[in-house]
Design a protein around this motif. Structure first.
Motif, PDB file in Angstrom:
ATOM      1  N   ASP A 151       0.877  -0.937  -0.158  1.00  0.00           N
ATOM      2  CA  ASP A 151       0.144   0.006   0.156  1.00  0.00           C
ATOM      3  C   ASP A 151       1.019   1.442  -0.094  1.00  0.00           C
ATOM      4  OD1 ASP A 151      -2.088   1.753  -0.032  1.00  0.00           O
ATOM      5  OD2 ASP A 151      -2.663   1.231   2.279  1.00  0.00           O
ATOM      6  N   GLU A 152       0.281   2.502  -0.612  1.00  0.00           N
ATOM      7  CA  GLU A 152       1.224   3.905  -1.073  1.00  0.00           C
ATOM      8  C   GLU A 152       2.517   3.067  -1.266  1.00  0.00           C
ATOM      9  OE1 GLU A 152       0.826   6.790   0.781  1.00  0.00           O
ATOM     10  OE2 GLU A 152      -0.610   5.402   2.224  1.00  0.00           O
ATOM     11  N   GLN A 153       2.816   2.110  -1.697  1.00  0.00           N
ATOM     12  CA  GLN A 153       4.243   2.114  -1.889  1.00  0.00           C
ATOM     13  C   GLN A 153       4.359   2.184  -3.683  1.00  0.00           C
ATOM     14  OE1 GLN A 153       7.379   0.794  -0.998  1.00  0.00           O
ATOM     15  NE2 GLN A 153       6.755   0.530   0.802  1.00  0.00           N
ATOM     16  N   GLU A 154       5.474   2.390  -4.680  1.00  0.00           N
ATOM     17  CA  GLU A 154       6.178   3.140  -6.110  1.00  0.00           C
ATOM     18  C   GLU A 154       7.186   2.363  -6.324  1.00  0.00           C
ATOM     19  OE1 GLU A 154       5.756   6.773  -6.972  1.00  0.00           O
ATOM     20  OE2 GLU A 154       3.331   6.914  -6.482  1.00  0.00           O
ATOM     21  N   PHE A 155       6.628   1.728  -7.828  1.00  0.00           N
ATOM     22  CA  PHE A 155       8.055   0.581  -8.197  1.00  0.00           C
ATOM     23  C   PHE A 155       8.109   1.360  -9.537  1.00  0.00           C
ATOM     24  CE2 PHE A 155       6.518  -1.770  -5.244  1.00  0.00           C
ATOM     25  CZ  PHE A 155       7.162  -2.223  -4.305  1.00  0.00           C
TER      26      PHE A 155
ATOM     27  N   PHE B  29      18.631   0.096 -13.151  1.00  0.00           N
ATOM     28  CA  PHE B  29      18.402  -1.560 -13.874  1.00  0.00           C
ATOM     29  C   PHE B  29      19.322  -1.518 -14.835  1.00  0.00           C
ATOM     30  CE2 PHE B  29      14.170   0.042 -12.752  1.00  0.00           C
ATOM     31  CZ  PHE B  29      13.793  -1.723 -12.443  1.00  0.00           C
ATOM     32  N   PRO B  30      19.831  -2.935 -14.786  1.00  0.00           N
ATOM     33  CA  PRO B  30      19.577  -4.180 -14.751  1.00  0.00           C
ATOM     34  C   PRO B  30      19.875  -4.271 -13.329  1.00  0.00           C
ATOM     35  CG  PRO B  30      20.998  -4.888 -15.813  1.00  0.00           C
ATOM     36  CD  PRO B  30      20.645  -3.201 -16.458  1.00  0.00           C
ATOM     37  N   TYR B  31      19.085  -4.601 -12.563  1.00  0.00           N
ATOM     38  CA  TYR B  31      19.675  -5.591 -10.896  1.00  0.00           C
ATOM     39  C   TYR B  31      19.263  -6.512 -10.745  1.00  0.00           C
ATOM     40  CZ  TYR B  31      19.789  -4.622  -5.907  1.00  0.00           C
ATOM     41  OH  TYR B  31      20.248  -5.215  -5.122  1.00  0.00           O
ATOM     42  N   ILE B  32      18.866  -6.807  -9.661  1.00  0.00           N
ATOM     43  CA  ILE B  32      18.528  -8.955  -9.375  1.00  0.00           C
ATOM     44  C   ILE B  32      17.036  -8.893  -9.748  1.00  0.00           C
ATOM     45  CG2 ILE B  32      20.811  -9.627  -8.586  1.00  0.00           C
ATOM     46  CD1 ILE B  32      19.725  -9.420  -5.430  1.00  0.00           C
ATOM     47  N   LYS B  33      16.503  -7.729  -9.441  1.00  0.00           N
ATOM     48  CA  LYS B  33      15.180  -8.407  -9.369  1.00  0.00           C
ATOM     49  C   LYS B  33      14.473  -7.612 -10.494  1.00  0.00           C
ATOM     50  CE  LYS B  33      14.045  -5.338  -5.442  1.00  0.00           C
ATOM     51  NZ  LYS B  33      12.807  -5.069  -4.161  1.00  0.00           N
ATOM     52  N   THR B  34      12.988  -7.234 -11.130  1.00  0.00           N
ATOM     53  CA  THR B  34      13.364  -7.111 -12.109  1.00  0.00           C
ATOM     54  C   THR B  34      11.869  -5.434 -11.414  1.00  0.00           C
ATOM     55  OG1 THR B  34      10.528  -8.318 -12.025  1.00  0.00           O
ATOM     56  CG2 THR B  34      12.623  -8.608 -13.989  1.00  0.00           C
ATOM     57  N   ARG B  35      11.617  -5.069  -9.998  1.00  0.00           N
ATOM     58  CA  ARG B  35      11.418  -4.514 -10.180  1.00  0.00           C
ATOM     59  C   ARG B  35      11.857  -3.537  -8.960  1.00  0.00           C
ATOM     60  NH1 ARG B  35       5.552  -5.500  -6.820  1.00  0.00           N
ATOM     61  NH2 ARG B  35       6.049  -6.959  -5.043  1.00  0.00           N
ATOM     62  N   ILE B  36      12.161  -2.289  -8.516  1.00  0.00           N
ATOM     63  CA  ILE B  36      13.134  -1.617  -7.878  1.00  0.00           C
ATOM     64  C   ILE B  36      11.764  -0.675  -6.971  1.00  0.00           C
ATOM     65  CG2 ILE B  36      15.080  -0.344  -7.337  1.00  0.00           C
ATOM     66  CD1 ILE B  36      16.304  -1.946  -9.840  1.00  0.00           C
ATOM     67  N   ASN B  37      12.137  -0.128  -5.962  1.00  0.00           N
ATOM     68  CA  ASN B  37      11.851   0.612  -5.484  1.00  0.00           C
ATOM     69  C   ASN B  37      11.947   2.060  -5.465  1.00  0.00           C
ATOM     70  OD1 ASN B  37      11.509  -1.481  -2.899  1.00  0.00           O
ATOM     71  ND2 ASN B  37      10.307  -0.493  -2.319  1.00  0.00           N
ATOM     72  N   ILE B  38      11.116   3.190  -5.827  1.00  0.00           N
ATOM     73  CA  ILE B  38      11.645   4.309  -6.135  1.00  0.00           C
ATOM     74  C   ILE B  38      11.355   5.086  -4.783  1.00  0.00           C
ATOM     75  CG2 ILE B  38      10.361   6.641  -7.076  1.00  0.00           C
ATOM     76  CD1 ILE B  38       8.260   5.222  -8.528  1.00  0.00           C
TER      77      ILE B  38
END
Length: 1471
Positions: A1235-1239, A1352-1361
């Motif tokens: 909730d209220e997280q942006e990626f 990016f690229p990182y070890i995951k495909t979504r990263i926190n803003i």
């Protein structure tokens, strides 16, 4: 015949006194009658009658039988005193003429008067005196007579032959045939000509009277008639016509053949009808047709005088009855054959003359002939001396004459009570000479003609093999073996010269048939005195066949000789030696590694051995284990043969990939596409990258794979043969042989067993169902191809080339040379029809197959386990036990990793416990990698749903800990490995059960608490700590299971767990690899590569602590150019463990080789992702390592790959696409932590906004309900207060990488602009009047810059803003909305408030200045700026005017001095 006003009719009547009614009645009449009437024809002078009359002929016809026709005039108006019917004419047909039935068309004269007495013996064509005839005795009545008779042949040639034979039998002379009278002095000529003329007879009567005809011909061969005191030899003529008739039947009745190509009429004759004349003791005159036993048949032993000096015809060692045809031997072999043949002929010529003299002498004294000629001897002789078309005809249908000969032999032995007599005394030497000559010549024909007429040679080869197979039951075995040897030598000499696979295929067919003999085992003289039960077949189970079967003890024979194809072995076990020699020759690879010319015969020779072993296994005579052990001794060399072929066997271990998952899981994932990645890449012509290739099953790395590998089916059959021998062979014999083997040979045997485990792994019901559906699809594809070829869209030439290239492997019989290849349109013989019949299997059949497969898997693995235990017993006392026991453990662990039954696992765990208990140093000091594998296997089975497996696995795991503790009062290694294994298990296994594992852990805890010996030590506490840690890991993974379908959330959770293991390098490495595996599954190759780079950086960090080598990377810093994120792997925390501790960094990757492997896998993944520049950076780390090791081969490979990578950069310039990025925000309590997280999401290239929107909306719609999820369509800031709290909202915005101007000078290429990205930008449209969109001249946009926590690229495909640069209002709302709780921040808060106050004043001044400078065209723009300024001022007003009361307290007294050091500097403050 009458006036036009009258009717006409004729009546049929047979005027024979007291004759029965023989004319069939019509439907409304009685069944039979004595006369029949035609219809009445009205007013017709030449009437046509269409009536058909059917007559049942009497069994015995005479010359008086005839058909009488009477013609009537029928009056329409009956006059007084006149009859209604008036006979007006008569005619007749005699039914027999010269003993033959009269049939066909007749044009008969009609008599006006009634015929006189005894008219029937004459034809109406004969003008009887005093009779009046219509139209002056001309034929006026046309009639047709047809006969359907099984008594009367209606063929002049057959009639003549049967009549002459009958006359001979009854001794009735002269013989009248038609108009001919044959006297006794010219009977011989007529008889010979009638036999020759049988070739001209029609086929239909020949078929109807076939059995009688063949009986007569056999009789003439066996009983030459005596005519006018002279013996007439008709054997040759009879044989010639018999061969001709048999060939005619095969040629014209090709549809009535059985599966072996035998004509059904002929095979039924042999089986049911043929019998030797005068052999049945129950019949006084039993011969064919009941014609045997007459004193008019001679009984001499030979019917053709063979001159002693007769040469061999051409290169065949046969006698020729025609002295005009002489041949010259063309080679030394032919000369030898000619000498042997001439000597045989001399013997036969001498004995013929003596028999003739004695026969005539005895006949003159007694009037009877002394002995009877035997059909099989006569047949062999005639066949040997035949030539030309006769010989060719006999060869074409050799099966018929061979089977006749065999039946004749068996009848002869049976009726003369010779079945119990010694085999060497059963047959005269002359007959055996003829058989030898016959076999030799036919073998010569096979060798010389196989390239010209393959179909004939195949039939001939098969017939000869079956013939020799039959002879093994009735003749001396040594003699038959000599015949087999004759054949073998002739084929071998030709094969050696030509190296033709067709000839080898023929030899295999021959051998397969010979070895199908029911006493095959006995014929091979197995070791030891051993008498199996009597054969179920009484015809061949003579006393000699059993008593001579098994040789005496060979106790002094060396064990090694029993396992080698030595000369003594092949001499004692002749047939088994031939089979195994063929197997060894065909499977032997070429020295240069090229494909052998016999490559296509692999399947065929393996099936020969496989079928033999199958027959032994199911034979009730060998059911006893001791007996079966002796049978297995015949096949001991097969172990060595298969060991030699190991590099060529199909690699079944490819079903296990490097991430530790089973192939069936991969196949389920791939079942939608039907094509695996490996296959797809092979089709595309690219090599499979190292990262996705499993390690080879070979334990010995020196063993290289051959190019000409066997098919999976052939390899499986071969391994079944190996397991059968290992199962049934005597354990002591195996143990002694294992003792003699070298370490490399034992390792190779272990390789084989390892391969067997993979080969016979249980696939499950789903695999069979999938296979069934694939078979159905394949058959449809084949049908489509067939139609395509027929319709002509594929050229015949292309199709032929395509088939010839792959025909060796695809041939169903294992050879492209079988006759079955020619049977393309014979539906009952073609293979595709048999496949299609098996295609659509029922559920019950599939379940039955699955049960069989499960039983086979259990049986195979138990055999392997037994073999491993024998090996352990053998090598436990030797010096080289360490290397062997490591291999044993590897096979054992591999079997645990496969799908196994509960029965096998119980035995397997028992063996594993014994091995660890007996050799603890093996696991804890040498094979550390296998210790990790063992922990993983045991933990996997601890989570089994079957309680017995859990119990055994728990016991094994506990004892492993105990053993490790007893060695050093600590079990840190097992503790670490178990924790790593659990992490690996929950990260990769799909069917992992948490509840069952918790039960097993509880069991282990109970073991520790109740272990009295170790109760006073720290062991129970350490076990408790370990179990507690494992429970914690399980709890962490519960969430992972909940989010199994959400790939982003799943990776986030794995990332979180890996982060938690920051201080435990082994476990962090495990989780990084788990993440790499997940990314690879989803084709996120760039992310998989990053995981591997992080893994390599982690390894490098700890390697630099362990050893200082200049060429190795100095920790994470070396990897900065590959990724800026990699610095998080730095080991600088106080909690980091030392790699020197036991159990820490003990995995296989924490070595130089492990680091190299990780980097190579990373390079491969970068290459698959198209990021070739990153490949270069990875190799920059690798090259110094290989240079230090002087590994030129590796360096050559690396530079080759670099050249390929840079080449692709050049060729794909402007064509590469790496990814698309979206900002995704989650709003609503339903999202929980999100909730209220942006990626920022990274999606595959060319992903549209609609695609990701649909994906996320569908996914969360399924999770929360479609009506509960809403996508926010714009990119404006979201006010959560205005949203429905019961719904879940997702905001998705397309973003692009953002770079400052100074960055653009370094980011030149497309790769530079798409790699190491942390800042992104998106634009929000607006117009001056407040609307989002307007006309082009009204449209404006607002840029928002986002910063992510990692690049990016990182070890995951979504990263926190972590940062959003939108404008001053957003900054004020973030930092000035609330008064900070920490007093230290009051001054900073106030300073920021004053800054904003100053900012609004400056904005006002700027607007005022701007207003005075602009022209009238910008007044509207000025008004919009002022409106926005007032809006900003209103929003900032409450934030600017809020003061912190604590800052406005009274000023302190002067005497209090200032302490500047007590204040916290803003610069030093940790925000």
């Amino acid at each position: 015949m009458q006036t036009a006003a009258d009717f006409a009719q004729f009546k049929i009547f047979i005027p024979i006194p007291l004759v029965e009614e023989v004319i069939f009645g019509k439907s409304s009449c009685s069944e039979f009658s004595k006369e029949a009437y035609t219809t009445v024809v009205y007013h017709n002078r030449s009437p046509d009658f269409y009536d058909e009359v059917k007559i049942k002929l009497p069994a015995s016809l005479t010359d008086h039988h005839h058909i009488l026709f009477t013609f009537y005039h029928v009056s329409c108006q009956q006059k007084q005193n006149t009859p209604l019917e008036t006979p007006v004419g008569y005619t007749w047909i005699p039914m027999l003429q010269n003993g033959r039935l009269r049939t066909g068309h007749f044009c008969l004269p009609v008599s006006l008067e009634k015929p006189p007495q005894s008219y029937s013996v004459l034809s109406p064509d004969v003008p009887l005196p005093g009779m009046k005839w219509v139209d002056n005795h001309r034929g006026v009545f046309n009639v047709e007579v047809m006969a359907a008779s099984g008594v009367h042949t209606q063929d002049q040639y057959l009639d003549k032959f049967f009549a002459l034979v009958h006359a001979l039998d009854e001794h009735m002379f002269p013989v009248r045939i038609g108009d001919m009278r044959i006297m006794e002095n010219n009977l011989e000529t007529e008889l010979k000509s009638s036999i020759t003329a049988l070739n001209s007879s029609q086929l239909e009567p020949v078929v109807r009277f076939l059995h009688l005809l063949l009986d007569k011909l056999v009789l003439l061969m066996v009983r030459p008639p005596v005519i006018a005191g002279q013996i007439v030899n008709l054997g040759q003529a009879s044989f010639e016509v018999m061969a001709s008739i048999v060939n005619r039947l095969h040629k014209y009745l090709d549809t009535s053949q059985d599966m072996h190509g035998r004509n059904c009429l002929l095979s039924s004759y042999i089986h049911y009808v043929f019998r030797l004349p005068n052999m049945d003791p129950n019949s006084p005159s039993p011969g064919p047709g009941g014609l045997g036993g007459s004193v008019h048949y001679a009984t001499m032993a030979r019917s053709v005088v063979r001159p002693a000096s007769l040469n061999l015809n051409r290169s065949r060692s046969l006698s020729n009855s025609n002295p005009d045809i002489s041949g010259t031997p063309t080679s030394p072999d032919d000369e030898v054959r000619s000498i042997i043949g001439s000597k045989a002929m001399e013997r036969s010529g001498n004995r013929m003359s003596s028999h003739t003299e004695s026969a005539s002498f005895l006949q003159t004294i007694t009037g009877r002939l002394p002995t009877k000629k035997l059909f099989h001897e006569e047949l062999a002789l005639q066949w040997v001396v035949s030539s030309g078309s006769v010989r060719e005809g006999a060869l074409q249908q050799a099966w018929f004459f061979f089977e006749l000969m065999v039946k004749s032999i068996i009848h002869h032995l049976y009726f003369t009570d010779r079945l119990e007599s010694p085999r060497k005394n059963r047959f005269p030497e002359r007959f055996m000479d003829d058989i030898t000559a016959l076999v030799s010549t036919i073998a010569g024909d096979i060798v010389s003609r196989f390239q010209k007429d393959l179909e004939l040679v195949e039939r001939l080869n098969t017939s000869l093999a079956f013939f020799l197979n039959d002879l093994l039951s009735v003749m001396d075995r040594g003699f038959v073996f000599s015949l087999i040897k004759t054949y073998w030598k002739q084929v071998y000499s030709k094969l050696y010269a030509l190296q033709n696979p067709t000839l080898e295929s023929l030899r295999l067919d021959f051998l397969r048939i010979i070895c199908s003999h029911e006493h095959y085992v006995t014929l091979n003289l197995p070791f030891s005195l051993l008498t199996p039960p009597a054969s179920p077949s009484p015809s061949v189970s003579s006393a000699t066949s059993q008593s001579s079967g098994f040789s005496t003890h060979v106790q002094d024979q060396k064990i090694a000789n029993m396992f080698e194809l030595s000369v003594p072995f092949r001499e004692q076990h002749y047939l088994a030696g031939l089979v195994l020699t063929e197997l060894a020759i065909i499977l032997e690879p070429e020295p240069d590694g090229s494909v052998s010319w016999m490559f296509g015969l692999h399947k065929k020779v393996i099936s020969v051995v496989h079928n033999l072993l199958s027959s032994h296994d199911s034979d009730p005579r060998y059911a006893d284990p001791d007996v079966k052990a002796r049978v297995a001794l015949l096949y001991l060399p097969i172990i060595g043969i298969i060991m030699e072929t190991l590099p060529q066997l199909h690699d079944f271990t490819e079903s296990h990939n490097q991430w530790g998952r089973m192939a069936c899981e991969e196949q389920e994932a791939e079942s939608n596409s039907m094509i695996s990645q490996t296959v797809a890449m092979a089709i595309a012509g690219t090599s499979v990258p190292q990262a996705s290739r499993p390690s080879s099953f070979l334990l010995n790395p020196q063993t290289s794979r051959q190019h000409g590998s066997f098919s999976a089916e052939s390899s499986r059959s071969l391994l079944i043969c190996l397991l059968w021998v290992l199962k049934n062979a005597d354990e002591m014999v195996l143990q002694k042989w294992f003792t003699d083997l070298s370490v490399s040979q034992l390792n190779r045997l272990l390789d084989l067993l390892y391969l067997c485990v993979s080969c016979f792994e249980y696939k499950g019901k789903k695999a069979f169902e999938r296979m069934n559906s694939l078979t159905f699809k394949k058959s449809k594809d084949m049908k489509a191809k067939l139609e395509e070829a027929i319709l002509g869209s594929i050229g015949a030439r292309q199709e032929m080339v395509r088939r010839s290239r792959g025909q060796l492997e695809r041939s169903p019989s294992g050879s492209a040379f079988g006759s079955q290849e020619n049977l393309r349109w014979r539906k009952d013989m073609t293979h595709w029809r048999q496949t299609s019949e098996k295609m659509d299997k029922t559920r019950a059949e599939l379940e039955h197959e699955a049960i069989i497969d499960g039983n086979l898997a259990t049986e195979a693995n138990l055999i392997i386990l037994d073999a491993l235990e024998i090996i352990v017993q053998t090598v436990s006392v030797t010096e080289s036990k360490e290397s062997i026991l490591g291999g044993v453990l590897k096979v054992l662990l591999h079997s645990m990793a496969c799908n196994q039954s509960a029965l096998y696992l119980q035995h397997c765990f028992a063996t594993q416990r014994a091995l660890v208990s007996k050799f603890p140093e093996l696991l804890f000091e040498e094979e550390t990698e296998q210790c990790a594998d063992l922990c993983l296997r045991l933990l996997r089975n601890c989570s089994s749903s079957i309680s017995s497996i859990r119990a055994h696995a728990s016991a094994s795991l506990y004892l492993l800990m105990r053993q490790n503790f007893e060695i050093g009062n600590n079990f840190a290694r097992v503790k670490m490995q178990v924790t790593m294994s659990l992490s690996s298990l929950v990260g990769t296994s799909q069917n992992f059960n948490e509840e069952f594992l918790r039960r097993s852990l509880k069991t282990i805890l109970t073991y520790a608490e109740e272990d009295l010996e170790l109760r006073e030590t720290t062991f129970p506490d350490q076990v408790q700590d370990l179990v507690f840690n494992l429970h914690m890991i399980l709890s962490d993974t519960v969430k992972m299971k909940e989010h199994q379908e959400d790939p982003e959330m799943l990776i986030d959770l794995m990332y979180r767990i890996a982060k938690g293991y920051q201080t435990s390098p082994d476990l962090r490495l495990t989780w990084l690899q788990n993440m790499a595996g997940k990314h690879s599954e989803r084709n996120n190759h760039a992310e998989a590569a990053q995981c591997l780079v992080h893994s390599a950086a982690l390894v490098a960090e700890y390697l630099s602590m362990l050893e200082d080598r200049k060429y190795l990377p100095v920790g994470c810093v070396t990897f900065q150019n590959i990724s800026s994120n990699v610095l998080e792997e730095s080991a600088v925390s106080d909690d980091v463990v030392s790699p020197d501790e036991e159990g820490i960094c003990s995995g296989k990757y924490f070595t130089e080789a492990g680091l190299v492997g990780l980097l190579e896998q990373a390079a491969a993944s970068f290459s698959m992702a198209g990021m070739y520049e990153a490949v270069n950076e990875v190799y920059k780390v690798l090259i110094p390592i290989h240079e230090a090791n002087r590994d030129a081969k590796k360096l050559a490979t690396i530079h080759g790959k670099l050249q390929e990578a840079f080449g692709k950069i050049v060729h794909q310039d402007g064509k590469r696409m790496f990814g698309t990025y979206f900002r995704v925000g989650f709003y609503g309590s339903k999202f929980g932590d999100l909730d209220e997280q942006e990626f920022v999401y990274k999606e595959p290239a060319i992903t549209k906004l609609a695609e990701i929107s649909h994906r996320l909306e569908s996914f969360y719609g399924e999770r929360f309900g479609e009506d509960q999820v809403e996508v926010i369509k714009d990119s404006n800031p979201v006010d959560k207060c205005k949203l429905d709290p019961n719904k879940a909202f997702i905001q998705i915005t397309y973003v692009e990488p953002y770079f400052d101007t100074y960055e653009m000078k370094d980011r030149i290429t497309y790769f530079d602009k798409n790699y190491n990205l942390r800042r992104f930008v998106y634009c929000t449209p607006f117009t001056l009047d407040g609307r989002a969109h307007g006309d082009l001249h009204e449209q404006f946009k607002r840029k928002t810059i986002l910063t992510t926590s990692h690049a990016f690229p990182y070890i995951k495909t979504r990263i926190n803003i972590i940062h959003k640069e939108e404008g001053p209002l957003e900054v004020a709302q973030v930092f000035l909305s609330e008064i900070p709780s920490d007093p230290k921040l009051y001054r900073h808060h106030n300073k920021l408030r004053l800054c904003f106050k100053d900012f609004t004043k400056r904005c006002e001044d700027a607007l005022r200045k701007n207003k005075s400078l602009i022209g009238p065209d910008q007044k509207e723009y000025q008004r919009e700026l002022e409106r926005n300024y007032h809006r900003l001022k209103e929003a900032l007003q409450p934030l600017i005017n809020r003061k912190i009361p604590q800052l406005y307290k009274p000023v302190l007294q002067v005497n209090s001095h200032r302490d500047s050091f007590s204040r916290m500097s803003f610069r030093k403050l940790d925000m």
